[in-house]
Design a protein around this motif. Sequence first.
Motif, PDB file in Angstrom:
ATOM      1  N   ARG A  10       0.840  -1.210   0.000  1.00 57.02           N
ATOM      2  CA  ARG A  10       0.000   0.000   0.000  1.00 57.02           C
ATOM      3  C   ARG A  10       0.877   1.263   0.000  1.00 57.02           C
ATOM      4  O   ARG A  10       0.635   2.207  -0.756  1.00 57.02           O
ATOM      5  N   LEU A  13       2.509   1.618  -3.518  1.00 57.75           N
ATOM      6  CA  LEU A  13       1.555   1.988  -4.563  1.00 57.75           C
ATOM      7  C   LEU A  13       0.967   3.373  -4.328  1.00 57.75           C
ATOM      8  O   LEU A  13       0.612   4.063  -5.281  1.00 57.75           O
ATOM      9  N   TYR A  18       4.557   4.197  -8.827  1.00 55.72           N
ATOM     10  CA  TYR A  18       4.128   3.047  -9.621  1.00 55.72           C
ATOM     11  C   TYR A  18       2.724   3.283 -10.154  1.00 55.72           C
ATOM     12  O   TYR A  18       1.844   3.707  -9.428  1.00 55.72           O
ATOM     13  N   PHE A  21       0.610  -2.442 -10.831  1.00 55.87           N
ATOM     14  CA  PHE A  21       1.056  -3.463  -9.889  1.00 55.87           C
ATOM     15  C   PHE A  21       1.334  -4.705 -10.723  1.00 55.87           C
ATOM     16  O   PHE A  21       0.473  -5.531 -10.972  1.00 55.87           O
ATOM     17  N   TYR A  41      -3.895  -7.766  -1.302  1.00 60.54           N
ATOM     18  CA  TYR A  41      -3.112  -7.036  -2.301  1.00 60.54           C
ATOM     19  C   TYR A  41      -4.004  -6.546  -3.439  1.00 60.54           C
ATOM     20  O   TYR A  41      -3.878  -5.410  -3.890  1.00 60.54           O
ATOM     21  N   ALA A  42      -4.897  -7.402  -3.890  1.00 60.24           N
ATOM     22  CA  ALA A  42      -5.833  -7.018  -4.952  1.00 60.24           C
ATOM     23  C   ALA A  42      -6.749  -5.897  -4.475  1.00 60.24           C
ATOM     24  O   ALA A  42      -7.049  -4.966  -5.236  1.00 60.24           O
ATOM     25  N   ALA A  45      -4.864  -2.566  -4.606  1.00 59.01           N
ATOM     26  CA  ALA A  45      -4.767  -2.073  -5.976  1.00 59.01           C
ATOM     27  C   ALA A  45      -6.114  -1.513  -6.440  1.00 59.01           C
ATOM     28  O   ALA A  45      -6.173  -0.460  -7.085  1.00 59.01           O
ATOM     29  N   GLU A  46      -7.176  -2.195  -6.100  1.00 61.63           N
ATOM     30  CA  GLU A  46      -8.507  -1.717  -6.491  1.00 61.63           C
ATOM     31  C   GLU A  46      -8.822  -0.376  -5.828  1.00 61.63           C
ATOM     32  O   GLU A  46      -9.288   0.555  -6.478  1.00 61.63           O
ATOM     33  N   ILE A  50      -5.219   1.097  -9.299  1.00 60.06           N
ATOM     34  CA  ILE A  50      -3.963   0.691  -9.952  1.00 60.06           C
ATOM     35  C   ILE A  50      -4.215  -0.655 -10.625  1.00 60.06           C
ATOM     36  O   ILE A  50      -4.615  -1.612  -9.969  1.00 60.06           O
ATOM     37  N   ILE A  52      -3.593  -4.337 -12.179  1.00 60.58           N
ATOM     38  CA  ILE A  52      -2.733  -5.459 -11.818  1.00 60.58           C
ATOM     39  C   ILE A  52      -2.363  -6.207 -13.092  1.00 60.58           C
ATOM     40  O   ILE A  52      -3.223  -6.516 -13.909  1.00 60.58           O
TER      41      ILE A  52
END
Length: 80
Positions: A10, A13, A18, A21, A41-42, A45-46, A50, A52
């Motif tokens: 976290r 990102l 970045y 991911f 992790y997903a 990113a959501e 970001i 994946i």
Amino acid sequence: MSDKTPEKVRELLSSGKYKVFAEVAIQYNGVSPSDPRFDPYAQIAEELDIPIGIHVGTGPQVPPTYPVLGITGLSFIAPW
């Protein structure tokens, strides 16, 4: 990336450095992207909007860069 905790991912990102991911290469540890261990992790990113990128090949993992777009990705192999 040695610290692979969700908190560290976290932080990285969220830094703005970045934009992707990727390459997420958790299959090298026998882990599917649908494995619940990858969920935190997903979700990060959501939340950060970001994308994946899942590495699907059998070749070596390399740090992803997209020079045409000026994007550097965060490379990730499962910590478990």
